[in-house]
Motif scaffolding. Structure first.
Motif, short mmCIF file in Angstrom:
data_model
loop_
_atom_site.label_atom_id
_atom_site.label_comp_id
_atom_site.label_asym_id
_atom_site.label_seq_id
_atom_site.Cartn_x
_atom_site.Cartn_y
_atom_site.Cartn_z
N GLU A 111 5.08 15.05 -1.39
CA GLU A 111 4.05 15.10 -2.60
C GLU A 111 5.04 15.07 -3.71
O GLU A 111 4.60 13.91 -4.63
CB GLU A 111 3.52 16.37 -2.85
N ALA A 112 6.29 15.38 -3.99
CA ALA A 112 7.29 15.37 -5.03
C ALA A 112 7.99 13.82 -4.94
O ALA A 112 7.92 13.34 -6.08
CB ALA A 112 8.44 16.25 -4.95
N ILE A 113 8.11 13.48 -3.89
CA ILE A 113 8.84 12.08 -3.47
C ILE A 113 7.72 11.02 -4.11
O ILE A 113 8.19 9.99 -4.87
CB ILE A 113 9.10 11.73 -2.22
N ARG A 114 6.49 11.05 -3.71
CA ARG A 114 5.59 10.06 -4.11
C ARG A 114 5.17 10.30 -5.60
O ARG A 114 5.18 9.24 -6.39
CB ARG A 114 4.21 10.27 -3.47
N ALA A 115 5.30 11.67 -6.27
CA ALA A 115 5.32 11.62 -7.78
C ALA A 115 6.40 10.73 -8.27
O ALA A 115 6.30 10.26 -9.60
CB ALA A 115 5.13 13.11 -8.04
N ILE B 242 11.55 5.27 2.75
CA ILE B 242 10.84 6.53 2.41
C ILE B 242 9.53 6.09 1.80
O ILE B 242 9.35 5.66 0.73
CB ILE B 242 11.73 7.37 1.61
N CYS B 243 8.33 6.85 2.35
CA CYS B 243 7.21 6.65 1.94
C CYS B 243 6.77 5.20 1.65
O CYS B 243 5.87 5.00 0.93
CB CYS B 243 7.06 7.40 0.53
N GLY B 244 7.22 4.24 2.54
CA GLY B 244 7.08 2.82 2.75
C GLY B 244 7.65 2.09 1.41
O GLY B 244 7.27 1.33 1.12
N HIS B 245 8.42 2.69 0.63
CA HIS B 245 9.03 2.16 -0.59
C HIS B 245 10.14 1.17 -0.24
O HIS B 245 10.95 1.79 0.24
CB HIS B 245 9.37 3.24 -1.55
N PRO B 246 9.92 -0.04 -0.47
CA PRO B 246 10.84 -0.94 0.06
C PRO B 246 12.46 -0.56 -0.86
O PRO B 246 12.47 -0.33 -2.10
CB PRO B 246 10.67 -2.40 -0.68
N GLY B 247 13.42 -0.55 -0.13
CA GLY B 247 14.89 -0.45 -0.68
C GLY B 247 15.26 1.05 -0.74
O GLY B 247 16.23 1.26 -1.49
N PHE B 248 14.37 2.01 -0.54
CA PHE B 248 14.51 3.43 -0.81
C PHE B 248 14.83 4.30 0.76
O PHE B 248 13.98 4.67 1.00
CB PHE B 248 13.47 4.10 -1.42
N GLY B 249 16.24 4.00 1.12
CA GLY B 249 16.49 4.49 2.17
C GLY B 249 17.42 5.69 1.97
O GLY B 249 18.29 5.62 1.07
#
Length: 607
Positions: A186-190, A320-327
């Motif tokens: 929840e916090a990551i998506r925010a 992470i959360c399907g966000h490109p480039g965020f590993g």
């Protein structure tokens, strides 16, 4: 040895034969025989391509690693002042007498070793012990007898009754952190979703910066005690040049009287890992470490399970959360009994597989941290708060607490009170309110933030828990009117002398001298000279010590002399100088034989 070599090869291979994992490899290697024989050290040195002296030097630094036979069962009694108050030494005596042991020495048959260790983080349910690294709280005479029988029957620790290892959380007051019910992710998506935060508009390209501004706007300060701005620390790491960036969570809460991280790691591991991941998003880090204190070994497997679950859910790993480039991913390293590793640069040295000796600063970890790369180090509570800020914004957070101390503080309450445990308050709560809530009566003193913190008396219970008044990492130890405050301070001097890493002379020698002075006064051999020596040593330690351990070692003595001076003075044999050693008495017989029996001759006194 061939069989052991195979096991050692397997351990080293699992850690990629990486020299930076030396401490973890040594810790696992010790499980084979209960200690680290010379052949084991030599074999590991070859596997890792390290000088043998380096391997032995690291192994010798950590108190939970043994270079001599330590027994099949290694039983360590926690020796914090609250354990003393609960009778730990009487239980240790009973244990040793039952098994015909001498404290600090392995039994002749190599079966068991019993000794003391510093605070194990179980002050709300002490006295506690560690058996082969596993915590056993709420020790009683009956539990001692039960453990003695288990050892006599050579029952392996894994088969001991699970009830012995049951650890209570003892949460008595919750607020925004302990009461949070945040869903994983929840916090990551925010943080990564373009949104309005604190009135600022953020598009997808500036989302990390918007998150950073939210952290800065929240006025979140590090919860380790120093209170440095988390936002400015993250920003410095983000801006520092480097090929890699790292996020490190300091879960090595070794300050006596502190155990809040134990509860956060047990109840809110997802919240912590959310906060670390948000930090990685802001700073550009791709790898994180959780440095878990060795006394919390029982938490290692559950925390690994949480990490595995988060990887499976796409909350750690490549995108992470399907966000490109965020590993980003997190690795757990377990400490091995060194209080000084709570200092961030010493912790980083330990993470690199070295002795946990604090570095010279500057440069600071935000620019030259793990492997000399930009590194953000915060503690468990700070990262948990950061996750909540990611979700609810900086403005929401800064409106909690006081103007200079935003948010809440989790206190580890122990000692003379009816309800020891965990209490979370908005910053600014009065000490007296905490005492009332925990059921403390006839309280004469409270030690705030452990031995390196502040001791206050009953005239100061209107003071507030806040960076502008009483800053604290979380320890809140209560002493009622029956307690001897001198003995409290003496226990703390033993702690500092034991935990000095020995790197710098002022701390190594100074803490030992302080311990000896307090022991001399305890024996009734002190004088005004010893009290004056404490003040002289305080100036030396504060100005010349390499790190905070030495510079704060005199704090409990200065505070208690200031507020409880009679408890010192009634122990003094005289207010004049009194030597600890009676030289005249020792020489009397020799002088009589030599016909030179003048008293005081050694000092040049007139005969």
């Amino acid at each position: 040895m061939k069989q052991n070599s195979t096991k050692l090869d397997s351990i080293a291979d699992r850690w990629g034969r990486d020299p930076t994992a030396l401490l973890q490899i040594l810790r696992e290697a010790q499980e084979i025989e209960g200690w680290l024989p010379p052949l084991t050290l030599s074999h590991l040195a070859r596997l890792l391509g390290l000088p043998r002296a380096r391997v032995e030097g690291v192994a010798g630094f950590y108190s939970f690693l043994h270079l001599e036979r330590a027994g099949r069962y290694r039983v360590l009694f926690s020796d914090n002042i609250t354990d003393r108050m609960a009778g730990n030494l009487a239980l240790l005596d009973r244990f040793c007498e039952s098994l015909w042991l001498e404290q600090g020495k392995a039994s002749e048959d190599g079966l068991v070793l019993a000794d003391t260790t510093s605070c194990t983080g179980m002050c709300d349910q002490g006295p506690a012990i560690l058996v082969n690294g596993w915590a056993v709280p709420r020790m009683t005479r009956d539990r001692i007898d039960e453990i003695v029988e288990l050892i006599r029957s050579r029952t392996v620790v894994e088969d001991w009754p699970s009830e012995l290892f049951r650890i209570e959380d003892n949460i008595h007051r919750s607020d925004i952190v302990l009461g949070s019910s945040l869903e994983p992710g929840e916090a990551i998506r925010a943080a990564i979703t373009p949104t309005l935060r604190d009135g600022q508009t953020a598009d997808s390209d500036s989302a990390p910066r918007a998150m950073l501004e939210a952290i800065k706007h929240s006025n979140l300060r590090g919860r380790g005690g120093a209170g440095y701005s988390a936002g400015f620390k993250w920003e410095a790491c983000r801006r520092a040049p480097g090929e890699m960036r790292y996020v490190v969570c300091n879960a090595d809460e070794g300050e006596p009287g502190t155990f809040k991280d134990r509860v956060l790691l047990t109840r809110h591991a997802d919240l912590l890992f959310e906060g670390m991941t948000v930090c990685a998003y802001v700073t550009g880090a791709r790898k994180g470490f959780l440095y878990l204190r060795g006394e919390y070994r029982h938490l290692l497997s559950p925390l690994e399970d949480v990490l595995a679950r988060r990887r499976a859910a796409g909350l750690l790993g490549g995108q992470i959360c399907g966000h490109p480039g965020f590993g980003f991913d997190i690795e757990i390293h377990l400490g091995a009994g060194a209080y000084v590793c709570g200092e961030e640069s010493a912790l980083i040295e330990s993470l690199e597989g070295k002795r946990g000796v604090p570095r010279n600063r500057p440069p600071y970890p935000v620019t030259h941290g793990y492997l000399q790369q930009p590194t953000t180090v915060n503690n468990v509570e700070t990262f948990c708060a950061a996750a909540l800020i990611a979700l609810r914004g900086g403005e929401w957070y800064r409106n909690i607490g006081t103007a200079m101390s935003a948010g809440t503080k989790i206190l580890s309450v122990s000692g003379d009170c009816a309800r020891p445990g965990i209490y979370e308050y908005p910053f600014g709560v009065e000490v007296g309110q905490v005492l009332e809530d925990c059921g403390a009566e006839r309280t004469q003193a409270v030690q705030i933030s452990g031995p390196s913190g502040t001791c206050i008396d009953s005239t100061e219970f209107g003071r507030r828990i806040a960076f502008e008044d009483l800053p604290t990492a979380g320890a809140f130890m209560v002493f009622d009117e029956t307690r001897d405050i001198f003995e409290v301070a003496r226990n703390f001097t033993h702690f500092f002398a034991h935990e000095s890493c020995g790197f710098c002379t002022p701390c190594r020698v100074g803490t030992t001298l302080l311990r000896n002075i307090m022991d001399k006064i305890h024996r009734g051999k002190g004088s005004q000279y010893e009290l004056n020596q404490i003040f002289r040593l305080s100036q030396l330690l504060e100005s010349a010590s390499h790190c905070g351990l030495g510079s704060t070692a005199c704090n409990p003595l200065l505070d208690t002399i200031k507020r409880f001076r009679p408890t010192y003075e009634r122990r003094l044999e005289s207010l004049e100088y009194e030597p600890a050693f009676d030289l005249d008495g020792a020489l009397e017989r020799a002088r009589t034989i030599a016909g030179r029996a003048e008293s005081g001759e050694h000092s040049g006194a007139d005969s």
